[in-house]
Design a protein around this motif. Structure first.
Motif, PDB file in Angstrom:
ATOM      1  N   GLY A 145       0.746  -1.246   0.000  1.00 35.80           N
ATOM      2  CA  GLY A 145       0.000   0.000   0.000  1.00 35.80           C
ATOM      3  C   GLY A 145       0.776   1.297   0.000  1.00 35.80           C
ATOM      4  O   GLY A 145       0.181   2.339  -0.098  1.00 35.80           O
ATOM      5  N   GLN A 146       2.054   1.282   0.127  1.00 36.33           N
ATOM      6  CA  GLN A 146       2.770   2.543   0.242  1.00 36.33           C
ATOM      7  C   GLN A 146       3.634   2.818  -0.984  1.00 36.33           C
ATOM      8  O   GLN A 146       3.367   3.718  -1.745  1.00 36.33           O
ATOM      9  CB  GLN A 146       3.635   2.532   1.512  1.00 36.33           C
ATOM     10  CG  GLN A 146       4.530   3.742   1.702  1.00 36.33           C
ATOM     11  CD  GLN A 146       3.784   4.944   2.191  1.00 36.33           C
ATOM     12  OE1 GLN A 146       3.150   5.644   1.428  1.00 36.33           O
ATOM     13  NE2 GLN A 146       3.860   5.226   3.476  1.00 36.33           N
ATOM     14  N   ASP A 147       4.622   2.044  -1.192  1.00 36.05           N
ATOM     15  CA  ASP A 147       5.573   2.383  -2.236  1.00 36.05           C
ATOM     16  C   ASP A 147       6.428   1.176  -2.594  1.00 36.05           C
ATOM     17  O   ASP A 147       6.254   0.093  -2.065  1.00 36.05           O
ATOM     18  CB  ASP A 147       6.473   3.534  -1.781  1.00 36.05           C
ATOM     19  CG  ASP A 147       7.229   3.193  -0.499  1.00 36.05           C
ATOM     20  OD1 ASP A 147       7.084   2.066   0.001  1.00 36.05           O
ATOM     21  OD2 ASP A 147       7.953   4.058  -0.019  1.00 36.05           O
ATOM     22  N   ILE A 148       7.349   1.435  -3.507  1.00 33.70           N
ATOM     23  CA  ILE A 148       8.287   0.402  -3.921  1.00 33.70           C
ATOM     24  C   ILE A 148       9.693   0.950  -3.820  1.00 33.70           C
ATOM     25  O   ILE A 148       9.944   2.097  -4.177  1.00 33.70           O
ATOM     26  CB  ILE A 148       7.993  -0.037  -5.376  1.00 33.70           C
ATOM     27  CG1 ILE A 148       6.752  -0.911  -5.387  1.00 33.70           C
ATOM     28  CG2 ILE A 148       9.167  -0.767  -5.973  1.00 33.70           C
ATOM     29  CD1 ILE A 148       6.495  -1.587  -6.696  1.00 33.70           C
ATOM     30  N   ARG A 187       7.862  13.073   2.535  1.00 30.43           N
ATOM     31  CA  ARG A 187       8.620  12.868   3.783  1.00 30.43           C
ATOM     32  C   ARG A 187       9.094  11.414   3.873  1.00 30.43           C
ATOM     33  O   ARG A 187      10.252  11.131   4.168  1.00 30.43           O
ATOM     34  CB  ARG A 187       7.705  13.200   4.967  1.00 30.43           C
ATOM     35  CG  ARG A 187       8.323  13.059   6.340  1.00 30.43           C
ATOM     36  CD  ARG A 187       7.252  13.210   7.412  1.00 30.43           C
ATOM     37  NE  ARG A 187       6.541  14.480   7.312  1.00 30.43           N
ATOM     38  CZ  ARG A 187       5.202  14.607   7.320  1.00 30.43           C
ATOM     39  NH1 ARG A 187       4.420  13.545   7.444  1.00 30.43           N
ATOM     40  NH2 ARG A 187       4.639  15.786   7.215  1.00 30.43           N
ATOM     41  N   HIS A 188       8.176  10.495   3.582  1.00 30.83           N
ATOM     42  CA  HIS A 188       8.459   9.059   3.645  1.00 30.83           C
ATOM     43  C   HIS A 188       9.536   8.675   2.619  1.00 30.83           C
ATOM     44  O   HIS A 188      10.533   8.031   2.949  1.00 30.83           O
ATOM     45  CB  HIS A 188       7.147   8.312   3.389  1.00 30.83           C
ATOM     46  CG  HIS A 188       7.273   6.826   3.371  1.00 30.83           C
ATOM     47  ND1 HIS A 188       6.833   6.033   4.404  1.00 30.83           N
ATOM     48  CD2 HIS A 188       7.771   5.977   2.433  1.00 30.83           C
ATOM     49  CE1 HIS A 188       7.065   4.767   4.107  1.00 30.83           C
ATOM     50  NE2 HIS A 188       7.635   4.700   2.903  1.00 30.83           N
ATOM     51  N   GLU A 189       9.348   9.115   1.364  1.00 23.49           N
ATOM     52  CA  GLU A 189      10.300   8.734   0.306  1.00 23.49           C
ATOM     53  C   GLU A 189      11.662   9.363   0.537  1.00 23.49           C
ATOM     54  O   GLU A 189      12.692   8.747   0.250  1.00 23.49           O
ATOM     55  CB  GLU A 189       9.766   9.103  -1.071  1.00 23.49           C
ATOM     56  CG  GLU A 189       8.441   8.444  -1.449  1.00 23.49           C
ATOM     57  CD  GLU A 189       8.424   6.935  -1.296  1.00 23.49           C
ATOM     58  OE1 GLU A 189       9.399   6.272  -1.699  1.00 23.49           O
ATOM     59  OE2 GLU A 189       7.438   6.405  -0.748  1.00 23.49           O
ATOM     60  N   LEU A 190      11.685  10.597   1.041  1.00 23.28           N
ATOM     61  CA  LEU A 190      12.981  11.226   1.344  1.00 23.28           C
ATOM     62  C   LEU A 190      13.701  10.446   2.447  1.00 23.28           C
ATOM     63  O   LEU A 190      14.930  10.368   2.440  1.00 23.28           O
ATOM     64  CB  LEU A 190      12.787  12.690   1.760  1.00 23.28           C
ATOM     65  CG  LEU A 190      12.706  13.663   0.589  1.00 23.28           C
ATOM     66  CD1 LEU A 190      12.198  15.027   1.056  1.00 23.28           C
ATOM     67  CD2 LEU A 190      14.079  13.829  -0.090  1.00 23.28           C
ATOM     68  N   GLY A 191      12.947   9.878   3.370  1.00 22.72           N
ATOM     69  CA  GLY A 191      13.560   9.017   4.389  1.00 22.72           C
ATOM     70  C   GLY A 191      14.313   7.854   3.742  1.00 22.72           C
ATOM     71  O   GLY A 191      15.445   7.544   4.104  1.00 22.72           O
ATOM     72  N   HIS A 192      13.688   7.241   2.721  1.00 24.29           N
ATOM     73  CA  HIS A 192      14.375   6.176   1.965  1.00 24.29           C
ATOM     74  C   HIS A 192      15.593   6.746   1.247  1.00 24.29           C
ATOM     75  O   HIS A 192      16.671   6.165   1.275  1.00 24.29           O
ATOM     76  CB  HIS A 192      13.443   5.570   0.911  1.00 24.29           C
ATOM     77  CG  HIS A 192      12.301   4.776   1.459  1.00 24.29           C
ATOM     78  ND1 HIS A 192      12.435   3.889   2.498  1.00 24.29           N
ATOM     79  CD2 HIS A 192      10.998   4.736   1.085  1.00 24.29           C
ATOM     80  CE1 HIS A 192      11.259   3.320   2.743  1.00 24.29           C
ATOM     81  NE2 HIS A 192      10.368   3.822   1.908  1.00 24.29           N
ATOM     82  N   ALA A 193      15.386   7.889   0.569  1.00 24.23           N
ATOM     83  CA  ALA A 193      16.458   8.477  -0.239  1.00 24.23           C
ATOM     84  C   ALA A 193      17.667   8.846   0.624  1.00 24.23           C
ATOM     85  O   ALA A 193      18.807   8.798   0.163  1.00 24.23           O
ATOM     86  CB  ALA A 193      15.940   9.721  -0.980  1.00 24.23           C
ATOM     87  N   GLY A 238      14.095   0.711   4.165  1.00 23.60           N
ATOM     88  CA  GLY A 238      13.231  -0.271   4.796  1.00 23.60           C
ATOM     89  C   GLY A 238      12.079   0.463   5.445  1.00 23.60           C
ATOM     90  O   GLY A 238      11.953   1.686   5.296  1.00 23.60           O
ATOM     91  N   HIS A 239      11.237  -0.267   6.158  1.00 24.99           N
ATOM     92  CA  HIS A 239      10.026   0.331   6.716  1.00 24.99           C
ATOM     93  C   HIS A 239       9.874   0.072   8.194  1.00 24.99           C
ATOM     94  O   HIS A 239      10.297  -0.962   8.711  1.00 24.99           O
ATOM     95  CB  HIS A 239       8.792  -0.218   5.981  1.00 24.99           C
ATOM     96  CG  HIS A 239       8.660   0.341   4.604  1.00 24.99           C
ATOM     97  ND1 HIS A 239       8.854  -0.413   3.481  1.00 24.99           N
ATOM     98  CD2 HIS A 239       8.380   1.588   4.182  1.00 24.99           C
ATOM     99  CE1 HIS A 239       8.695   0.354   2.406  1.00 24.99           C
ATOM    100  NE2 HIS A 239       8.403   1.571   2.804  1.00 24.99           N
ATOM    101  N   SER A 240       9.221   1.001   8.849  1.00 21.14           N
ATOM    102  CA  SER A 240       8.918   0.847  10.268  1.00 21.14           C
ATOM    103  C   SER A 240       7.619   0.061  10.433  1.00 21.14           C
ATOM    104  O   SER A 240       6.674   0.246   9.664  1.00 21.14           O
ATOM    105  CB  SER A 240       8.753   2.218  10.912  1.00 21.14           C
ATOM    106  OG  SER A 240       8.133   2.073  12.175  1.00 21.14           O
TER     107      SER A 240
HETATM  108 ZN   LIG Z   1       8.449   3.212   1.744  1.00 22.59          ZN
END
Ligand SMILES: [Zn+2]
Length: 278
Positions: A32-35, A223-229, A234-236
């Protein structure tokens, strides 16, 4: 656990001279969120050994008096180990409105809403890792683009189990990285030194965020994708973290746990940011 992760890293050994070629195929599938994915990139015959970079000062100063813990165990090590930036500020390109978007008031407004939301998210992370907006996409460490992401077959259900019949699902976002050899920057007065200096193993990240979402969701997605970048690959498992695996009604701000996790990532050795053998 409501999410599923798949990853595979392929390391092939060339027959000639025993040199090791590295290629990557890595996908973390989240509900549901991203890849998250790795672009096939230049095959390097050798990679630098993984070493630890100095901790960026803002992260070094970060303290969590509540000791709320982290989810570092959910962060994937990839072919270069951890996705750590070592040259600051990290440069960020945010896609401006395209000519096609400008011709239509609806898409022009939608692009502006998207840009404002992304800019806010960049400012949120900038407190912890120095980021700088640049106007040239080619020069940027991180490119953030509007994209109606292709539908993908999803084999996982809400509980993270594999379903027999995959469903088509539209992703709200995608973050990819690729590796390349960065030439050191040299003074114009010394045009010949370029070829003598070894290149640095570097990565660049592309983030795609769908524009057809409400402003609050756009900012949460950015915000979420920049956390990955920035390195949290990975995910919480907790809804109160910005890197929670799923989209929720009230998306979390950058949490102490997000920052504790990011700080641990930056304390890890990485092959990135070190010289490639010439
Ligand atoms: Zn994500």
């Amino acid at each position: 656990m409501g999410f599923k992760r798949k990853s595979s890293v392929w390391l092939g050994r060339s027959l000639l001279g025993g040199a090791i070629a590295f290629a990557i195929s890595l996908v973390i599938v989240a509900n549901g969120q991203d890849i998250l994915s790795a672009q096939p990139s230049t095959a390097f015959t050798t990679l630098p050994s993984a070493q630890i970079h100095p901790l960026p000062s803002n992260l070094a100063q970060w303290r969590d008096p509540q000791q709320s813990g982290d989810y570092f165990d959910q962060v994937q090590a990839v072919v270069v180990n951890y996705l750590v930036w070592s040259t600051f500020p990290v440069t960020v390109y945010v896609e401006p409105p395209t000519d096609a978007e400008q011709t239509n008031p609806f898409t022009a407004k939608r692009a502006r809403t998207w840009i404002t939301a992304v800019e806010k998210a960049v400012q949120e992370w900038n407190v912890y890792l120095p980021l700088k907006r640049v106007n040239q996409a080619e020069d940027a460490d991180i490119q953030i683009a509007r994209s109606l992401l292709a539908l993908r077959f999803d084999r996982t259900n809400q509980d993270g189990e594999t379903r027999k019949l995959p469903i088509l699902r539209a992703r709200s976002a995608e973050t990819r990285f690729e590796l390349y050899a960065k030439k050191p920057t040299v003074a114009i007065s010394d045009p010949f030194s370029m070829s003598e200096q070894p290149s640095i193993l570097s990565h660049r990240v592309t983030v795609y965020i769908r524009p057809d979402q409400a402003a609050d969701y756009l900012q949460a997605a950015a915000r979420h994708e920049l956390g990955h970048a920035l390195g949290i690959w990975g995910h919480s498992p907790e809804q109160t973290d910005a890197l929670y695996f799923s989209q929720v009604r009230n998306p979390a701000k950058i949490s102490a746990r997000d920052l504790n996790t990011l700080k641990r990532v930056y304390q890890q050795p990485t092959r990135l940011g070190w010289m490639l053998a010439s």
